[in-house]
Design a protein around this motif. Structure first.
Motif, PDB file in Angstrom:
ATOM      1  N   PRO A 197       0.830  -1.213   0.000  1.00  0.00           N
ATOM      2  CA  PRO A 197       0.000   0.000   0.000  1.00  0.00           C
ATOM      3  C   PRO A 197       0.865   1.264   0.000  1.00  0.00           C
ATOM      4  CG  PRO A 197      -0.611  -1.471   1.802  1.00  0.00           C
ATOM      5  CD  PRO A 197       0.644  -2.029   1.194  1.00  0.00           C
ATOM      6  N   THR A 198       0.535   2.208  -0.879  1.00  0.00           N
ATOM      7  CA  THR A 198       1.317   3.451  -0.914  1.00  0.00           C
ATOM      8  C   THR A 198       0.852   4.409   0.192  1.00  0.00           C
ATOM      9  OG1 THR A 198      -0.176   4.274  -2.609  1.00  0.00           O
ATOM     10  CG2 THR A 198       1.891   3.348  -3.378  1.00  0.00           C
ATOM     11  N   THR A 199      -0.332   4.174   0.741  1.00  0.00           N
ATOM     12  CA  THR A 199      -0.770   4.894   1.942  1.00  0.00           C
ATOM     13  C   THR A 199      -1.007   3.823   3.003  1.00  0.00           C
ATOM     14  OG1 THR A 199      -1.948   6.424   0.485  1.00  0.00           O
ATOM     15  CG2 THR A 199      -2.413   6.628   2.828  1.00  0.00           C
ATOM     16  N   PRO A 200       0.059   3.431   3.716  1.00  0.00           N
ATOM     17  CA  PRO A 200      -0.099   2.269   4.607  1.00  0.00           C
ATOM     18  C   PRO A 200      -0.906   2.539   5.877  1.00  0.00           C
ATOM     19  CG  PRO A 200       2.179   3.046   4.595  1.00  0.00           C
ATOM     20  CD  PRO A 200       1.439   3.905   3.634  1.00  0.00           C
ATOM     21  N   LEU A 201      -1.075   3.819   6.220  1.00  0.00           N
ATOM     22  CA  LEU A 201      -1.793   4.129   7.466  1.00  0.00           C
ATOM     23  C   LEU A 201      -2.993   5.018   7.189  1.00  0.00           C
ATOM     24  CD1 LEU A 201       1.250   4.969   9.753  1.00  0.00           C
ATOM     25  CD2 LEU A 201      -0.164   2.930   9.875  1.00  0.00           C
ATOM     26  N   VAL A 202      -4.135   4.661   7.763  1.00  0.00           N
ATOM     27  CA  VAL A 202      -5.329   5.510   7.672  1.00  0.00           C
ATOM     28  C   VAL A 202      -5.660   5.967   9.096  1.00  0.00           C
ATOM     29  CG1 VAL A 202      -7.787   5.577   7.094  1.00  0.00           C
ATOM     30  CG2 VAL A 202      -6.193   4.342   5.606  1.00  0.00           C
ATOM     31  N   LEU A 203      -5.887   7.263   9.242  1.00  0.00           N
ATOM     32  CA  LEU A 203      -6.109   7.830  10.581  1.00  0.00           C
ATOM     33  C   LEU A 203      -7.575   8.210  10.780  1.00  0.00           C
ATOM     34  CD1 LEU A 203      -3.084  10.319  10.515  1.00  0.00           C
ATOM     35  CD2 LEU A 203      -3.108   7.968  11.325  1.00  0.00           C
ATOM     36  N   ARG A 204      -8.063   7.986  11.963  1.00  0.00           N
ATOM     37  CA  ARG A 204      -9.428   8.386  12.310  1.00  0.00           C
ATOM     38  C   ARG A 204      -9.459   8.814  13.765  1.00  0.00           C
ATOM     39  NH1 ARG A 204      -9.968   8.237   7.712  1.00  0.00           N
ATOM     40  NH2 ARG A 204     -11.555   7.265   6.415  1.00  0.00           N
ATOM     41  N   GLN A 205     -10.573   9.489  14.152  1.00  0.00           N
ATOM     42  CA  GLN A 205     -10.824   9.749  15.573  1.00  0.00           C
ATOM     43  C   GLN A 205     -12.243   9.290  15.861  1.00  0.00           C
ATOM     44  OE1 GLN A 205     -11.222  13.826  17.175  1.00  0.00           O
ATOM     45  NE2 GLN A 205      -9.433  13.346  18.387  1.00  0.00           N
ATOM     46  N   PHE A 222     -10.153  -4.623   2.378  1.00  0.00           N
ATOM     47  CA  PHE A 222      -8.923  -4.112   1.751  1.00  0.00           C
ATOM     48  C   PHE A 222      -9.113  -2.607   1.685  1.00  0.00           C
ATOM     49  CE2 PHE A 222      -8.837  -8.192  -0.969  1.00  0.00           C
ATOM     50  CZ  PHE A 222      -8.212  -8.882   0.036  1.00  0.00           C
ATOM     51  N   ILE A 223      -8.087  -1.845   2.062  1.00  0.00           N
ATOM     52  CA  ILE A 223      -8.274  -0.391   2.118  1.00  0.00           C
ATOM     53  C   ILE A 223      -7.177   0.377   1.370  1.00  0.00           C
ATOM     54  CG2 ILE A 223      -9.748  -0.257   4.176  1.00  0.00           C
ATOM     55  CD1 ILE A 223      -7.131   0.209   5.845  1.00  0.00           C
ATOM     56  N   PRO A 224      -6.842  -0.035   0.117  1.00  0.00           N
ATOM     57  CA  PRO A 224      -5.783   0.712  -0.587  1.00  0.00           C
ATOM     58  C   PRO A 224      -6.152   2.183  -0.777  1.00  0.00           C
ATOM     59  CG  PRO A 224      -6.937  -0.738  -2.131  1.00  0.00           C
ATOM     60  CD  PRO A 224      -7.401  -1.096  -0.742  1.00  0.00           C
ATOM     61  N   PHE A 225      -7.451   2.455  -0.960  1.00  0.00           N
ATOM     62  CA  PHE A 225      -7.897   3.843  -1.111  1.00  0.00           C
ATOM     63  C   PHE A 225      -8.732   4.276   0.098  1.00  0.00           C
ATOM     64  CE2 PHE A 225      -7.252   2.558  -5.593  1.00  0.00           C
ATOM     65  CZ  PHE A 225      -6.360   3.558  -5.978  1.00  0.00           C
ATOM     66  N   SER A 226      -8.587   3.555   1.223  1.00  0.00           N
ATOM     67  CA  SER A 226      -9.384   3.780   2.425  1.00  0.00           C
ATOM     68  C   SER A 226     -10.841   3.404   2.145  1.00  0.00           C
ATOM     69  CB  SER A 226      -9.227   5.229   2.901  1.00  0.00           C
ATOM     70  OG  SER A 226      -9.908   5.410   4.120  1.00  0.00           O
ATOM     71  N   GLY A 227     -11.771   3.990   2.907  1.00  0.00           N
ATOM     72  CA  GLY A 227     -13.190   3.656   2.755  1.00  0.00           C
ATOM     73  C   GLY A 227     -14.024   4.669   3.501  1.00  0.00           C
ATOM     74  N   ILE A 238     -12.965   8.347   1.828  1.00  0.00           N
ATOM     75  CA  ILE A 238     -12.274   7.504   0.828  1.00  0.00           C
ATOM     76  C   ILE A 238     -11.550   8.398  -0.182  1.00  0.00           C
ATOM     77  CG2 ILE A 238     -14.275   7.352  -0.749  1.00  0.00           C
ATOM     78  CD1 ILE A 238     -13.496   4.383  -1.191  1.00  0.00           C
ATOM     79  N   CYS A 239     -10.425   7.923  -0.700  1.00  0.00           N
ATOM     80  CA  CYS A 239      -9.623   8.736  -1.621  1.00  0.00           C
ATOM     81  C   CYS A 239     -10.462   9.171  -2.832  1.00  0.00           C
ATOM     82  CB  CYS A 239      -8.425   7.923  -2.104  1.00  0.00           C
ATOM     83  SG  CYS A 239      -7.498   8.790  -3.385  1.00  0.00           S
ATOM     84  N   PRO A 240     -10.652  10.485  -2.998  1.00  0.00           N
ATOM     85  CA  PRO A 240     -11.453  10.944  -4.133  1.00  0.00           C
ATOM     86  C   PRO A 240     -10.706  10.789  -5.463  1.00  0.00           C
ATOM     87  CG  PRO A 240     -10.610  12.812  -2.898  1.00  0.00           C
ATOM     88  CD  PRO A 240     -10.190  11.590  -2.144  1.00  0.00           C
ATOM     89  N   VAL A 280      -9.502   8.245 -10.973  1.00  0.00           N
ATOM     90  CA  VAL A 280      -8.507   8.785 -11.909  1.00  0.00           C
ATOM     91  C   VAL A 280      -7.217   7.959 -11.798  1.00  0.00           C
ATOM     92  CG1 VAL A 280      -7.414  10.648 -10.545  1.00  0.00           C
ATOM     93  CG2 VAL A 280      -7.704  10.926 -12.951  1.00  0.00           C
ATOM     94  N   VAL A 281      -6.874   7.546 -10.577  1.00  0.00           N
ATOM     95  CA  VAL A 281      -5.661   6.736 -10.377  1.00  0.00           C
ATOM     96  C   VAL A 281      -5.770   5.437 -11.187  1.00  0.00           C
ATOM     97  CG1 VAL A 281      -4.389   5.326  -8.705  1.00  0.00           C
ATOM     98  CG2 VAL A 281      -5.048   7.659  -8.116  1.00  0.00           C
ATOM     99  N   LEU A 282      -6.898   4.726 -11.031  1.00  0.00           N
ATOM    100  CA  LEU A 282      -7.013   3.425 -11.695  1.00  0.00           C
ATOM    101  C   LEU A 282      -7.105   3.577 -13.209  1.00  0.00           C
ATOM    102  CD1 LEU A 282      -9.242   1.461  -9.165  1.00  0.00           C
ATOM    103  CD2 LEU A 282      -6.805   1.184  -9.625  1.00  0.00           C
TER     104      LEU A 282
END
Ligand code: HEM
Length: 175
Positions: free
Chosen positions: A50-58, A112-117, A121-123, A127-129
């Motif tokens: 994953p190119t964004t290995p960490l997803v942050l939340r509160q 699986f969260i390559p683009f988060s969720g 989620i990654c807007p 376009v990336v895919l």
């Protein structure tokens, strides 16, 4: 990063490279094809590395866990590689398996969260895919890629936990 890692995976997995070539040939000349298999290869590259290995939340409310209560407003750090390679939930979690992305999401019981969720989620995901699958198609069309050394990313071995995209080296043969 994702495209070159996907290219490396295809270079090391000739059976999957054949499927990619078939899709490229089938769609050559179409104005805006959706390259479903190449997209799945890209998503696999992002699952494995994953190119964004960490997803942050509160958290917004008190959460009950099996082993205790977590207060509201706790910062949470989600580690994508942990979900993506958990072999308790995935068969052959360390193998290149684009078919994982070709089955309906509902068939999977594991995230699986390559683009988060969710709402953040990654807007940029569409376009990336689109860009990466078309870039792969251009690179692969009429060419055969082999990794140098050819023993790298062998399908008989688990894919390594990290893959330096800057030191990938290919040998290219025009078909
Ligand atoms: C391989 C390429 C990319 C991957 C794997 C990726 C992945 C991600 C991930 C995991 C997040 C975190 C979302 C969250 O906090 O839940 C994110 C956020 C974001 N991404 Fe991407 N991204 C990629 C490329 C792009 C591109 C090309 C764009 C813009 C064209 C973009 C725009 C954004 C924006 C604006 C956010 C913040 C969303 C928010 O906080 O509401 N991303 N991305």
């Amino acid at each position: 990063m994702a495209t070159f890692r996907a290219l490396a995976l295809l270079a090391a997995h000739p059976n999957q490279a054949e499927r990619a070539q078939a899709e490229i040939v089938e769609n050559a000349g179409k104005p805006a094809p959706e390259l479903v298999f190449l997209r799945a290869c890209l998503l696999e590259s992002l699952r494995l590395w994953p190119t964004t290995p960490l997803v942050l939340r509160q958290t917004t409310e008190v959460t009950e866990w099996e082993n205790g209560t977590m207060p509201a407003e706790t910062s949470i750090l989600m580690l994508a590689p942990y979900f993506h390679r958990d072999d308790r939930h995935l068969d052959e979690a360390d193998r290149f398996n684009p078919d994982l992305w070709l089955e309906p999401e509902a068939a999977r019981d594991w995230p699986f969260i390559p683009f988060s969720g969710g709402t953040a989620i990654c807007p940029g995901r569409r376009v990336v895919l689109t860009v990466t699958s078309h870039m792969l198609a251009k690179l692969l069309h009429g060419r055969e890629f082999q990794l140098n050394p050819p023993t790298r990313l062998l399908s008989s071995k688990p894919m390594p936990p990290l893959l330096n995209n800057y030191d990938l080296e290919f040998q290219v043969r025009t078909q």
